[in-house]
Each structure stands twice: as structure tokens, then as C-alpha cells.
Scaffold this active site. Structure first.
Site, mmCIF file in Angstrom:
data_model
loop_
_atom_site.group_PDB
_atom_site.id
_atom_site.type_symbol
_atom_site.label_atom_id
_atom_site.label_comp_id
_atom_site.label_asym_id
_atom_site.label_seq_id
_atom_site.Cartn_x
_atom_site.Cartn_y
_atom_site.Cartn_z
ATOM 1 N N SER A 50 -7.698 0.655 3.088
ATOM 2 C CA SER A 50 -8.088 0.151 1.775
ATOM 3 C C SER A 50 -9.163 -0.912 1.932
ATOM 4 O O SER A 50 -9.307 -1.517 2.992
ATOM 5 C CB SER A 50 -6.877 -0.452 1.057
ATOM 6 O OG SER A 50 -7.276 -1.133 -0.117
ATOM 7 N N THR A 82 -9.666 -0.005 -9.864
ATOM 8 C CA THR A 82 -8.550 -0.821 -9.418
ATOM 9 C C THR A 82 -8.490 -1.948 -10.438
ATOM 10 O O THR A 82 -9.251 -1.968 -11.388
ATOM 11 C CB THR A 82 -8.814 -1.351 -7.981
ATOM 12 O OG1 THR A 82 -8.795 -0.244 -7.074
ATOM 13 C CG2 THR A 82 -7.775 -2.342 -7.495
ATOM 14 N N ASP A 109 -8.000 8.364 0.039
ATOM 15 C CA ASP A 109 -8.666 7.305 0.800
ATOM 16 C C ASP A 109 -8.668 7.597 2.300
ATOM 17 O O ASP A 109 -9.393 6.947 3.064
ATOM 18 C CB ASP A 109 -7.999 5.947 0.550
ATOM 19 C CG ASP A 109 -8.426 5.335 -0.770
ATOM 20 O OD1 ASP A 109 -9.325 5.891 -1.423
ATOM 21 O OD2 ASP A 109 -7.859 4.297 -1.157
ATOM 22 N N GLY A 147 -13.032 -2.060 -7.389
ATOM 23 C CA GLY A 147 -14.326 -1.471 -7.073
ATOM 24 C C GLY A 147 -14.377 -0.640 -5.816
ATOM 25 O O GLY A 147 -15.458 -0.481 -5.238
ATOM 26 N N GLY A 148 -13.238 -0.109 -5.322
ATOM 27 C CA GLY A 148 -13.296 0.678 -4.094
ATOM 28 C C GLY A 148 -13.856 -0.156 -2.953
ATOM 29 O O GLY A 148 -13.557 -1.342 -2.813
ATOM 30 N N ARG A 198 0.827 -1.195 0.000
ATOM 31 C CA ARG A 198 0.000 0.000 0.000
ATOM 32 C C ARG A 198 0.867 1.253 0.000
ATOM 33 O O ARG A 198 1.951 1.294 0.597
ATOM 34 C CB ARG A 198 -0.882 -0.010 1.254
ATOM 35 C CG ARG A 198 -1.854 1.147 1.409
ATOM 36 C CD ARG A 198 -2.912 1.127 0.360
ATOM 37 N NE ARG A 198 -4.107 1.888 0.758
ATOM 38 C CZ ARG A 198 -4.982 2.372 -0.107
ATOM 39 N NH1 ARG A 198 -4.806 2.206 -1.402
ATOM 40 N NH2 ARG A 198 -6.054 3.027 0.319
#
Length: 621
Positions: free
Chosen positions: A488, A425, A467, A509-510, A115
Site C-alpha cells: 500500500s 481512499t 494492488d 490518492g493511491g 490492511r
């Protein structure tokens, strides 16, 4: 020669059109890498290893590596690098992700947290409109936050590739990058999905000269059927392959990233749609970056061992908690009453998202009660909140991790239902002939990331720092902090049965990633669908909000109507028809059959349809 890949749907149109560079190849003369797998298929069954991605060039890259004797890790890096070429608005070396690996020799699942991180100088008011009152801070509109140097986190993808290959790979990075270099150099055929994603971001790309030059040739999105090349990215990959990823984190590329982030055009005028504030990243931030080895999350669901990604991702804890809640109910016995099964799925999702909002953040900065969230006793207590016959009023309350397994007399305080993640993503699933499995989700956050291309390098930088919760609160586990990884929802998941791989899956897809993975597991395990149908089924996503976001096909289905009238769920369409937001996820999966075959499954239609391939198709036997 251009690669046709997932762009095969555009071939007919392309034959009658001019191309931007190079010459268009016919399917029969496509690159040898694609061989008998050149036709894009959403399902493939066979032996010797398998892959599922959203893109045929990426899947073909993985198959090429597997056929050369590489393992699942080598092939996953090859596929991911190729997606950086053909899916540049969803992934690339300017972003980050989470890598989950099943080691067949050891019978163990391990993970890498790749990340992105916030720079050391990241201010807590990074995305706050300076014109708003100090006692009532108001964030910039999301599009302005995202289209900014300030939104760019320190990328983790190159470090993830290096760490995965060092730990488990059999090839070096240069060999793994060769297929992607070929695709970047030769080009691929633009399809409607690529054109649409470019058009949707045209106003965001326009302020940045390098982005305009690469993605808006002549000031407009590339036409369907033209050939898109990226020689700059091919050269960047060559440098990383031959000199190592230190060139990215310590060398000239690092300096260029920092210069781009800090000098990106910006405007702090809230009336100007884009772009937002310039960034504060330094070369020290890049030099300090590490991809982290982590233990996976684990729950047992109806005899299946489900492994996922631990925080900083919320995917493993939220999927795992929801499964623990659903374990209380005998859903397989209700398989003939699909609305009831889906009602329980939606309600469990809301409860798990309530706890996600209250408790989950980067464990280096927040005391995340991961063990408690994944305790079956806590799941049993949370299951008390589900009315089997009626949807609860949302948002529901977060649970108390000081639990005792007894149904609570009254709920805790309502959790914050806000959600900052965007919809895009990409995900890939790979297996090899030795039984190793990779599930890898990688991203640059929203479609198009920050919109900022590093000049001369051919890749877009992420906007992952959006985010974080934009308004700072000391009680928010996802508050902005220097050096921190934003929460995330990426949920790469590997499921074992009796110690052997059963299915591996993941999705973009978040925050809908979590519900896509969860719903697919419910479809496969509880409703008894095969993996292809489980993946293709219409989706709905309940993230502890008043309305359930759902694809129109779900809303219109008999079970969708039943959920509304019989159970009281309220649905809203996931997005306007004809936009990328209308679809939830673009998942990939591989299932491992008892007879030794594997079934690779990709989307039949979402995001233009995915690409499933195997090394040796069953029909060759």
C-alpha cells in the site's frame, strides 16, 4: 431528519427538488451535533481537540464524541464510521487501512496495520486472462480485475476499530458508532461529488443487484439535492456495536460476505468489460484475520521527528527515504527559488519510488530492508543521483541497500516502475484536549471498490487485491501470495518537534498519497507555508515514470513552467477536467501551535472541499 454535512453546497438546489426519502432540513435546523460548526469550513483554529476530514458529517461526529469526553481514538472511529456512510465509495467496513496514534501520556507513536489480506486459496494467476499465452501472461484490464469477487481482500477495518479502542480508547464501539448510525438512518444530502462518483461507476455497479438497489435508485445515480439513506448499514453498525466485531469475522455477516464474494456475477471473457472472476474467500479467511500492532517508521528531518506507517505500507519507508535524500540539500536556503526546491522534491520522489518497487512488500512474506531504506547514510548515497540543474531520465535505477555512503560509480538495474494502486481512499486527522493525536487512512481501494454490496448489509467490499502485481514474478516483493497483504501507499504521518506534536497529516490518492504527504511537508517545513496553504497548493507526483502527473494548476503555474523549461521535467495532467481523477488527493492535517491552539486544515476545493472543526473555536475565547 437528513444530515447536511459536506452536502451543504447542494442545499439551495435541494430546496427546489424532491427527495428520495425523508424530508430535507434547512441549515438552521440541522442535527444538534453540528451546532455552530454546521457550515463547512476548510480551516478551523481553537482548543479542546480538532478534526479534519473530507466530510462535515464525519467531522461533526468526531466533535460530538470529543465534547462528550471521548478521546482522539474514540472520535477517529466515529468519524471513520460516518465516512463509511457519506463516503461509501472511498471507505467503509468492507475495506482496511492504517491507524497511527500519538499517546500524549507516554510521548510515544504506535500504529495498527489493518490492511486487507489475500484468501488462503488466492491463485497467483488470479487476474490473468486465461486466453493469453502461458509464457506471456496478460492481465485483464484493470476495470475488469477490480470489478470482481476475486479482487476482494479480507477486510481489516472493523478489526482496526476494535483494536484501537481496546488499546487506547475510552468508549466502547457502540458509543463510537452512534453518530454514524444516526447519519445512515436519517440520510445526508447528495452533492455533485457523490453524484459524479456514482455516475463514473454506473457500469460497474449495474451487474450487482444489491449495489443497484442501494446506489442506483430507479436505475440512475441519485440526483444532487436528494437525501440518501442507508438503513441496512445503520443496522449493521448496531449489530457490531452491541455484539462486537466477531459478528463480522465469525458470525452471520462473515457467511454473507463469503457467499457474496464467491457467487458474484462474473465473466472470464476478456471482451466483456465487467465483471471479472468470482472470489475464493472462505469463512476461515475471515476468522483468521488480525489487525497487527506495529512500530512506526521514523526519520529525523531538519530537527523534526517524522513517524509513519511501516510495511505492509510503503508510505513510511518511501516518504522517509525521500526526506533523508532531501536532508542533504539546504532547501530552506533556496525557498526564494521555488522551482529549484520542487525540482529536488520531484527527483527525490523518483529515487525513493525506485527503491519502493524493488524492495517493499508484506514483511511476513518478503525480507524488507526497512532499516536500510531509512538510514540517513543510504539517503545521502541516493542523493548523489540528483543533478541539481536537470531532471534525470526516468525511470531511474533502484539503489543498492548494501551501501557505504559513497556516491556509486554506476547505477543499479532499473526498477519496475509499474503501479497498480488506484486513486481513491479517505483520510482523517483528530486530536483531543489531552494532546493525543490520530492519523488514520482507510480505503476500499479505487472509487467504488469492487462494486459489490453485501446484500442487506449496506456496505461495498474492497478491491484491494488488485494492488498486487497482476503478473507473478518470484523477484517481485509485491507478488500475489495467499494470506499476504498487498503493498500500500497509505501514508498517515505524525511529526513531532522536541517530543511534542507539530503536525499530523495524510491523504487518499493511491500511490500519489506518498507524494502528497511529502510535498505538503516540503511546503510547510522548507518553503515556510502555513499548513492551510501547504495543503491547498497545487500538486505534482513523480513516481519514477517518464512524465510527472500534475494538477493543471501546477502545470500552468510559473514554477511549473519553469520546471519544464529550466529543468526538463515533462508533465501530464492528472486526469481529464470534470472527473474525479483530475485532482491529486484530498488531504487532511492538524498543526499544533506554540500557544496551545490547534489549526485543523482540510481541502478548500478538492473532492468538493473538506471539513475542519475544533471543539472550542478561538473566537469563543
Amino acid at each position: 431528519m437528513p444530515h447536511l454535512g459536506r452536502r451543504l453546497g447542494a442545499v439551495t438546489a435541494a430546496l427546489a427538488m424532491s427527495v428520495t426519502t425523508g424530508a430535507l432540513a434547512s441549515p438552521a435546523s440541522a442535527h444538534p451535533r453540528q451546532a455552530d460548526n454546521v457550515e463547512k469550513r476548510p480551516t478551523a483554529t481553537g482548543y479542546g481537540g480538532a478534526v479534519s476530514t473530507v466530510d462535515a458529517d464525519a467531522s461533526a461526529a468526531a466533535i460530538e464524541i470529543l465534547r462528550k469526553g471521548g478521546n482522539a481514538v474514540d472520535a477517529a472511529v466515529a468519524a471513520a464510521a460516518t465516512l463509511g456512510v457519506t463516503e461509501p465509495y472511498s471507505a467503509g467496513i468492507g475495506g482496511g487501512g492504517y491507524f497511527v496514534f500519538y499517546d500524549a501520556k507516554r510521548g510515544k507513536v504506535s500504529t495498527i496495520d489493518g490492511r486487507e489480506t489475500a484468501p488462503a486459496a488466492m491463485p497467483r494467476n488470479a487476474f490473468i486472462d486465461p486466453a493469453s499465452p502461458a509464457d506471456k501472461p496478460v492481465a485483464y484490464p484493470f476495470r475488469k480485475q477490480a470489478t470482481s469477487g476475486m479482487s476482494v481482500g479480507v477486510p481489516g477495518t472493523p478489526a482496526t476499530w476494535e483494536r484501537a479502542l481496546d488499546r487506547w480508547g475510552s468508549m466502547d464501539l457502540a458509543d463510537a458508532l452512534e453518530p454514524a448510525i444516526d447519519v445512515a438512518q436519517d440520510g445526508f444530502v447528495v452533492d455533485e461529488t457523490f453524484r459524479l462518483q456514482t455516475a463514473e461507476n454506473q457500469d460497474r455497479f449495474a451487474p450487482f443487484a444489491a449495489t443497484r438497489e442501494l446506489f442506483l435508485p430507479g436505475g440512475a445515480p441519485p440526483a444532487v439535492g436528494t437525501v440518501f439513506t442507508n438503513a441496512d448499514l445503520a443496522e449493521t453498525y448496531r449489530i457490531l456495536g452491541h455484539k462486537g466485531v466477531d459478528e463480522f469475522y465469525e458470525g452471520p455477516i462473515a457467511e454473507e460476505i463469503v457467499s457474496t464474494v464467491r457467487n458474484a456475477p462474473s465473466s472470464v471473457d476478456a471482451k466483456v468489460p465487467v465483471p471479472g472472476p468470482a472470489g475464493v474467500m472462505t469463512t476461515e479467511d475471515l476468522d483468521d484475520y488480525e489487525a497487527l500492532d506495529q512500530d512506526p517508521t521514523h526519520v529525523n528531518y531538519r530537527g523534526y521527528d517524522v513517524y509513519g506507517m511501516a510495511p505492509s505500507s510503503s508510505g513510511g519507508t518511501t516518504v522517509g527515504e525521500a526526506l533523508n535524500i532531501l536532508e542533504v540539500f539546504d532547501l530552506p536556503a533556496l525557498a526564494n527559488d521555488k522551482p529549484k526546491v520542487l525540482h529536488h522534491y520531484l527527483e527525490a520522489s523518483a529515487l525513493a519510488f525506485a527503491d519502493r518497487g524493488k524492495y517493499v512488500g508484506d514483511p511476513a512474506f518478503v525480507d524488507v530492508p526497512t532499516e536500510e531504506l531509512l538510514d540517513p547514510v543510504f539517503g545521502k548515497e541516493r542523493a548523489c543521483e540528483i543533478n541539481p540543474n536537470r531532471a534525470a531520465t526516468k525511470p531511474v535505477a533502484a539503489g543498492d541497500v548494501a551501501y557505504d555512503g559513497v556516491c556509486p560509480a554506476k547505477p543499479a538495474a532499473l526498477s519496475d516502475a509499474s503501479d497498480t494502486e488506484n486513486i481513491n481512499t479517505t483520510n482523517l486527522t483528530v486530536s483531543d484536549k489531552w494532546g493525543n493525536v490520530v492519523e488514520y487512512t482507510l480505503t476500499i481501494e479505487q472509487t467504488g471498490g469492487s462494486g459489490i454490496v453485501v446484500p442487506g448489509r449496506g456496505f461495498i467490499l474492497n478491491n484491494e487485491l488488485t494492488d498486487f502485481s497482476p503478473v507473478y514474478s518470484e523477484t517481485d516483493p509485491n507478488r500475489i501470495q495467499p494470506g499476504k497483504r498487498p503493498r500500500s501507499s497509505m501514508s498517515p504521518t505524525i511529526v513531532l518537534k522536541d517530543g511534542e506534536p507539530f503536525v499530523a497529516l495524510g491523504s487518499p490518492g493511491g500511490s500519489t498519497i506518498i507524494t502528497t504527504v511529502l510535498q505538503t511537508l516540503i511546503n510547510r517545513i522548507d518553503l515556510g507555508m502555513n499548513i492551510q496553504d501547504a495543503l491547498a497548493a497545487p500538486r505534482a507526483s513523480q513516481r519514477n515514470t517518464a512524465n510527472v502527473s500534475a494538477e493543471q494548476a501546477f502545470i500552468d503555474a510559473p514554477y511549473g513552467k519553469d520546471l519544464a523549461t529550466r529543468y526538463g521535467h515533462t508533465f501530464t495532467a492528472a486526469g481529464a477536467p470534470g472527473t474525479s481523477a483530475a485532482e491529486i488527493g484530498a488531504a487532511t492535517a492538524i498543526e499544533f501551535l506554540p500557544d496551545g491552539r490547534t489549526v485543523a486544515a482540510a481541502e478548500p476545493t478538492r473532492r468538493g472541499g473538506g471539513s475542519a472543526m475544533v471543539v472550542e473555536p478561538s473566537w469563543h475565547k
